[in-house]
Scaffold this motif. Structure first.
Motif, mmCIF file in Angstrom:
data_model
loop_
_atom_site.group_PDB
_atom_site.id
_atom_site.type_symbol
_atom_site.label_atom_id
_atom_site.label_comp_id
_atom_site.label_asym_id
_atom_site.label_seq_id
_atom_site.Cartn_x
_atom_site.Cartn_y
_atom_site.Cartn_z
ATOM 1 N N LEU A 76 2.549 -6.766 -2.559
ATOM 2 C CA LEU A 76 2.454 -5.701 -2.504
ATOM 3 C C LEU A 76 1.055 -5.555 -3.729
ATOM 4 C CD1 LEU A 76 4.682 -2.802 -2.867
ATOM 5 C CD2 LEU A 76 5.103 -3.505 -5.540
ATOM 6 N N LYS A 77 0.912 -6.028 -4.699
ATOM 7 C CA LYS A 77 -0.814 -5.627 -5.349
ATOM 8 C C LYS A 77 -1.320 -5.562 -4.007
ATOM 9 C CE LYS A 77 -3.719 -7.882 -8.384
ATOM 10 N NZ LYS A 77 -4.119 -8.740 -9.012
ATOM 11 N N GLU A 78 -1.540 -6.576 -2.936
ATOM 12 C CA GLU A 78 -2.844 -6.471 -1.867
ATOM 13 C C GLU A 78 -2.578 -5.491 -1.012
ATOM 14 O OE1 GLU A 78 -2.194 -10.140 -0.153
ATOM 15 O OE2 GLU A 78 -2.319 -11.528 -1.310
ATOM 16 N N SER A 79 -1.693 -4.723 -1.229
ATOM 17 C CA SER A 79 -1.352 -3.934 0.189
ATOM 18 C C SER A 79 -1.535 -2.647 -0.797
ATOM 19 C CB SER A 79 -0.009 -3.788 0.515
ATOM 20 O OG SER A 79 0.510 -5.252 0.752
ATOM 21 N N GLU A 80 -1.383 -2.119 -1.800
ATOM 22 C CA GLU A 80 -2.167 -1.110 -2.396
ATOM 23 C C GLU A 80 -3.371 -1.179 -2.881
ATOM 24 O OE1 GLU A 80 -0.130 -1.535 -6.805
ATOM 25 O OE2 GLU A 80 1.224 -0.142 -5.723
ATOM 26 N N GLU A 81 -3.826 -2.239 -2.306
ATOM 27 C CA GLU A 81 -5.732 -2.450 -2.304
ATOM 28 C C GLU A 81 -5.796 -2.034 -0.860
ATOM 29 O OE1 GLU A 81 -6.057 -6.383 -3.620
ATOM 30 O OE2 GLU A 81 -6.116 -5.797 -5.960
ATOM 31 N N ARG A 82 -5.709 -2.794 -0.091
ATOM 32 C CA ARG A 82 -5.766 -1.890 1.403
ATOM 33 C C ARG A 82 -6.080 -1.227 1.504
ATOM 34 N NH1 ARG A 82 -2.776 -7.185 2.324
ATOM 35 N NH2 ARG A 82 -1.197 -5.357 3.628
ATOM 36 N N TYR A 83 -4.938 -0.352 0.985
ATOM 37 C CA TYR A 83 -4.287 1.541 1.478
ATOM 38 C C TYR A 83 -5.099 2.128 0.591
ATOM 39 C CZ TYR A 83 -2.538 5.905 0.328
ATOM 40 O OH TYR A 83 -2.234 7.721 0.629
ATOM 41 N N HIS A 84 -6.310 1.555 -1.183
ATOM 42 C CA HIS A 84 -6.739 2.443 -1.283
ATOM 43 C C HIS A 84 -8.005 1.796 -1.037
ATOM 44 C CE1 HIS A 84 -5.026 3.969 -5.044
ATOM 45 N NE2 HIS A 84 -4.675 2.750 -4.979
ATOM 46 N N SER A 85 -8.213 0.751 0.133
ATOM 47 C CA SER A 85 -10.004 0.947 1.091
ATOM 48 C C SER A 85 -10.140 1.880 2.114
ATOM 49 C CB SER A 85 -9.967 -0.663 0.634
ATOM 50 O OG SER A 85 -11.163 -0.780 2.056
ATOM 51 N N LEU A 86 -8.334 1.842 3.297
ATOM 52 C CA LEU A 86 -8.602 2.857 3.885
ATOM 53 C C LEU A 86 -8.440 4.426 3.588
ATOM 54 C CD1 LEU A 86 -5.933 0.764 5.988
ATOM 55 C CD2 LEU A 86 -8.072 1.099 6.710
ATOM 56 N N ILE A 107 4.423 8.282 -0.389
ATOM 57 C CA ILE A 107 4.103 6.453 -0.384
ATOM 58 C C ILE A 107 4.081 6.135 -2.009
ATOM 59 C CG2 ILE A 107 1.809 7.342 -1.213
ATOM 60 C CD1 ILE A 107 0.273 5.597 0.094
ATOM 61 N N ILE A 108 4.558 4.974 -2.495
ATOM 62 C CA ILE A 108 4.429 4.492 -3.943
ATOM 63 C C ILE A 108 3.357 3.916 -4.130
ATOM 64 C CG2 ILE A 108 5.983 2.818 -5.393
ATOM 65 C CD1 ILE A 108 7.296 4.897 -4.049
ATOM 66 N N LEU A 109 2.619 4.196 -5.211
ATOM 67 C CA LEU A 109 1.498 3.997 -5.722
ATOM 68 C C LEU A 109 1.321 3.267 -7.318
ATOM 69 C CD1 LEU A 109 -1.410 5.394 -4.387
ATOM 70 C CD2 LEU A 109 -0.532 3.098 -3.634
ATOM 71 N N GLY A 110 1.335 2.925 -8.227
ATOM 72 C CA GLY A 110 1.815 2.270 -9.649
ATOM 73 C C GLY A 110 3.089 2.404 -9.853
ATOM 74 N N GLY A 111 3.832 2.208 -8.810
ATOM 75 C CA GLY A 111 5.582 2.539 -9.440
ATOM 76 C C GLY A 111 5.991 3.853 -9.516
ATOM 77 N N LYS A 112 4.779 4.752 -8.532
ATOM 78 C CA LYS A 112 5.419 6.140 -9.002
ATOM 79 C C LYS A 112 4.931 7.188 -7.294
ATOM 80 C CE LYS A 112 4.233 10.856 -10.566
ATOM 81 N NZ LYS A 112 5.570 10.673 -10.730
ATOM 82 N N LYS A 113 6.018 7.881 -6.987
ATOM 83 C CA LYS A 113 6.509 8.079 -5.464
ATOM 84 C C LYS A 113 5.507 9.477 -5.677
ATOM 85 C CE LYS A 113 9.413 8.315 -3.217
ATOM 86 N NZ LYS A 113 11.561 9.209 -3.287
ATOM 87 N N LEU A 114 4.438 9.312 -4.379
ATOM 88 C CA LEU A 114 3.230 10.316 -4.512
ATOM 89 C C LEU A 114 3.301 10.469 -2.763
ATOM 90 C CD1 LEU A 114 0.673 9.019 -5.942
ATOM 91 C CD2 LEU A 114 1.702 10.434 -7.179
#
Length: 914
Positions: free
Chosen positions: A565-575, A663-670
């Protein structure tokens, strides 16, 4: 033995009964002297009968046991007493026994006492084992819930209390599904029950609810419990809370979907967590062996009848006497009558008609109902042979079930012939309940470890011995018996974790608190695994730690999921940052812009710091209420695509196509929004719409204005035909006929063209239309054509649908009239049917006509397209185009399946709410 003659005479009368009994029996005087002990007493104490009699009560009973005086006082007051006493064997060892004693008088009126003794050491050990197993189960994080065959809760551990909020007292006796309120897919619950019946186990992921209504997603491992005869005794279900795990899966999945939408070429890969549990060691040792078989002996009842009857009535064992070889009359002692719930002397025989029986009951052995001639007393009387002790179940009409350990011996007269029988035994109902409770407790513990992927350990602080269950050693990849000491465990634990967890564990133990730790181990496979350890300590009276108990759970997959999950969030921010599309992150609760990529700052004309301090209401020209409504639709996935007008920093208003998803980022739904500028496209669409409207108006006006001159041409041509037909040459007559025919066809063409153009201009009605009524109207309109062409029309049941009545009539009339027109059979057959599929109805009109070549199937719905010559089949070629337009206006579609020479089937759809 005592030298008392009366006692000797009494003893000889009872000896056959006493020697056949499994329990130790003593005959004593009130002062505690013993004048008889049976063989079972010799076996129990280790003394001979003479030694027991010489020792007396004080030599075989722990006189410091306070229960001794309580029992003696109660016997003196009531004539009988029952309780638990500490007794002493010949080797000096003490043991706990259940003692029953009563007072009786011999024929001379002398008072004596009768005492039966039963060793209950194993029963107490079983009770302690149950208590120990319950302590271990209370340390399990998972909810372990036991239920009877009707799903009433019989066991509710601490994990269940923590997970669902109900205390054990609140849960016991309740239906488990009423407490947990599970949500099953259609047929899922029946599938689980079927799987349990055939396989004994079932594993499923379902949604349940906490006492406060909060949803809990669990992995439910169900197990069917059966007794040794194969009957279902209940269920054990282990619920593991995987809510956070599932939410992590959902968050990870949505991130991967977002990456795919943003990159279009990015592949998603989110492996599902494996949940593998192996069936390990299958059976604990069987519990208590059945007691030794009763020694068979002939009992002489004729001697000392009054003394024998006194013992017979007061003995705390079940005794039944058959008074004749046919066993037509059987009476029992007080204990037997108490179990049978009859009065003294009443006939409890099963060999007489029901009306003559004092009590109605059935007897079962190994789940098979026995006939009266198969019962112990009857078999002993009919064969003249002893019946060895066996277990029997008595089922009474009131629902009571009594379990007996019973045997029988025949009784003979002086001539050696059978004159009856005597059956004796004991009520083992409570013992069976304890055995079953212990078995279920151990089975729950075993299943909790296997299904929960957990193991239990026990560390002796003084000896440094460390006991692992086989299930725990398997978590390490080891064979059972590998781990023996605490140091063995330390060598398998990651060195970076040892000091930390030991310090935290020791701190909790010092505070008399339970601990909950996470650490890494070296698995035998060579991989690093993660385990959690939850447990606590046992203390002596001075508060010193004696043992530490704990439960380990393999959490390797959870740790991998967290890292993924941590790696996916990092990839998301990059994209997100590097994407050329305009992207915004928005808080759906208040509309604040949380983040924006460089493409967004370029499009809107704001600096990044300005944009992330703004609310979406500043950019979107809709009202706050409308914007909030659209965001909530995105959050609930009711709608994801929207057309908005956004205002740039320059003040310019641009039309935008927005895709918005969660999308869930940092545990919060956005909400992430992808914005495309479609201003040019909207302008082009508006121009196209205006052009189409002008074209439709032109078609309507043109067809309408052509009506009058066409009527004039037709009228004067018909006058010319009537006045001059036959008066001119043949060519002139043909010319006039051509003009009249062409005028008629022109009128039909203009009428159809006018109908086609009115489809967009005439307002549509919206009412509930019964298609059965529509079809009746069409059949009435086509009545003449139907009769002339020998048409057979059949139909299935047709629904009622919202829409415009006249236009539905037009659709059916066009399709049915075409089916009649394009048919070369002697009997024209037409069938109309409807079928609901999802949110729409699929209707079809099929015929046995000439059919349509596959290459023409698309052309037939184009205006003015004809597949046949005008001389053979009349028409303008507009009917199917009108039909298609009506159906499309109602949100449906139309198509045809056909084969030349075999007929055609026209299908069309109408939404349920068209």
């Amino acid at each position: 033995m005592s030298d008392n003659n009366n006692s000797d005479q009494t003893l000889e009368s009872y000896k056959n009964i006493f020697e056949s009994n499994l329990d130790a029996i003593l005959l004593t005087h009130p002062d505690g002297t013993i004048f008889y002990a049976n063989s079972a007493a010799e076996e129990l104490y280790g003394y001979t009968q003479q030694e027991i009699c010489d020792l007396g009560r004080s030599g075989i009973v722990d006189t410091n046991d306070p229960n001794l005086q309580v029992i003696l006082d109660e016997r003196a007051r009531l004539g009988k007493s029952k309780g638990e006493l500490t007794l002493i064997k010949k080797d000096g060892s003490k043991f706990l026994a259940e003692v029953s004693t009563s007072i009786f008088k011999d024929k001379n009126g002398k008072v004596n006492t009768f005492m039966t003794i039963r060793d209950i050491t194993h029963r107490k050990q079983n009770e302690k084992q149950i208590e120990y197993n319950s302590l271990l189960l209370s340390q399990v994080n998972d909810a372990v819930i036991g239920s009877d065959p009707k799903f009433r809760v019989t066991y509710w551990n601490k994990g269940a209390e923590l997970m669902y909020g109900y205390t054990e007292t609140e849960a016991l006796g309740k239906i488990s599904t009423e407490l947990l309120r599970p949500t099953y897919a259609r047929g899922e619950r029946e599938r689980i029950i079927d799987e349990l019946e055939h396989k004994g186990t079932s594993k499923v992921t379902i949604k349940t609810k906490h006492q406060n209504g909060e949803e809990i997603i669990v992995e439910a491992n169900s197990n069917l419990l059966k007794d040794k005869t194969g009957n279902t005794t209940g269920y054990v279900v282990i619920y593991r809370d995987i809510t956070e795990h599932k939410r992590a899966e959902e968050r990870n999945q949505k991130l991967l979907e977002s990456e795919q939408q943003l990159t279009e070429e990015l592949q998603t890969s989110n492996e599902e967590l494996q949940s593998t549990t192996n069936e390990l060691l299958v059976a604990n040792e069987k519990l208590l062996n059945q007691k030794n078989k009763l020694k068979s002996s002939n009992i002489q009842l004729e001697e000392s009848k009054s003394e024998l009857q006194s013992i017979f009535d007061l003995a705390p064992v079940i005794i039944m006497i058959a008074h004749d070889p046919e066993c037509s009359k059987i009476t029992g002692n007080s204990y037997a009558n108490e179990i049978m719930q009859v009065s003294m002397g009443e006939n409890i025989s099963h060999s007489v008609p029901i009306k003559d029986q004092a009590v109605s009951y059935k007897v079962f052995q190994d789940n098979k109902e026995l006939q009266s001639n198969e019962l112990p007393a009857q078999v002993a009387a009919s064969t003249g042979e002893p019946v060895e002790e066996s277990e029997y179940d008595l089922l009474f009409d009131d629902g009571r079930i009594v379990k007996l350990l019973f045997g029988a011996v025949p009784l003979f007269n002086n001539e050696g012939k059978v004159r009856g029988s005597i059956a004796s035994g004991m009520d083992i109902t409570n013992y069976k309940l304890i055995e079953e409770s212990l078995r279920e407790s151990e089975e729950r513990l075993r299943l909790a470890q296997i299904r929960g992927n957990i193991g239990i350990w026990d560390w002796n602080i003084f000896t440094d011995e460390l006991n692992f269950t086989p299930e725990l050693e398997q978590l390490y990849g080891l064979n059972p018996g590998t781990i023996k000491t605490y140091q063995d465990w330390r060598q398998l634990t990651h060195p970076d974790d040892i000091e930390k967890i030991e310090e935290e564990r020791n701190d909790k133990i010092a505070k008399h608190e339970s601990f909950d730790l996470e650490f890494r181990i070296f698995h035998k496979s060579g991989n690093i695994h993660w385990l959690s350890a939850r447990g606590g300590a046992l203390y002596d009276k001075e508060g010193r730690v004696t043992r530490v108990l704990g439960i380990n759970t393999d959490i390797t997959q959870r740790k991998k999921a967290e890292e993924s999950l941590k790696e996916s969030e990092e990839r998301y921010h990059s994209l997100f940052d590097n994407n050329h599309a305009v992207m915004l992150l928005i808080n759906p609760d208040n509309g604040d812009i949380i983040d924006a990529n460089p493409a967004a700052t370029h499009f809107y004309g704001y600096k990044y710091d300005e944009l992330v301090k703004m609310n979406i209401n500043i950019i979107n020209v809709l009202s706050e209420e409308e914007i909030h409504d659209r965001m909530q639709k995105s959050v609930s996935s009711q709608q994801n695509n929207f057309l908005f007008k956004h205002q740039l920093a320059s003040g310019e208003i641009r039309d935008v196509d927005v895709y918005s998803g969660t999308i869930i980022l940092g545990g919060k739904k956005l909400l992430y929004s992808i914005v495309h500028d479609v201003t040019d496209r909207v302008i082009a669409q508006d121009k196209l719409k205006e052009s189409n409207e002008e074209l439709e108006r032109f078609a309507y006006v043109s067809s309408h204005d052509l009506q009058e001159p066409l009527r004039m041409v037709t009228s004067f041509t018909q006058l010319l035909e009537r006045k001059y037909k036959g008066r001119l040459d043949d060519d002139a007559d043909d010319y006039i006929e051509f003009i009249v025919d062409g005028a008629k066809r022109m009128k039909l063409l203009i009428d159809d063209l006018l109908t086609f153009s009115r489809l967009n201009t005439k307002p549509r009605e919206n009412e509930l239309v019964n298609l059965e009524t529509v079809l009746d109207t069409v059949l009435l309109n086509l009545k003449v054509s139907i009769e002339e062409n020998n048409v057979q029309i059949t139909q299935d049941s047709l629904p009622s649908i919202h829409g415009d009545l006249s236009r539905k009539v037009q659709v059916f009339q066009n399709l049915i009239s075409n089916a009649i027109k394009f048919n070369d059979k002697k009997i024209t057959k037409i069938h109309i049917s409807a079928e609901k599929e999802g949110n729409e109805w699929i209707l079809n009109v099929s015929d046995n006509g000439i059919g349509i070549d596959a290459k023409h199937l698309e052309r037939i719905f184009t205006i003015f397209q004809r597949l046949n010559n005008r001389e053979e089949y009349e028409g303008t070629g507009i009917g199917l185009a009108i039909t298609q337009k009506i159906i499309q206006q109602q949100g449906g579609e139309i198509w045809v399946e056909s084969e030349p020479g075999k007929g055609s089937t026209f299908y069309f759809t109408i939404p349920v709410n068209s």
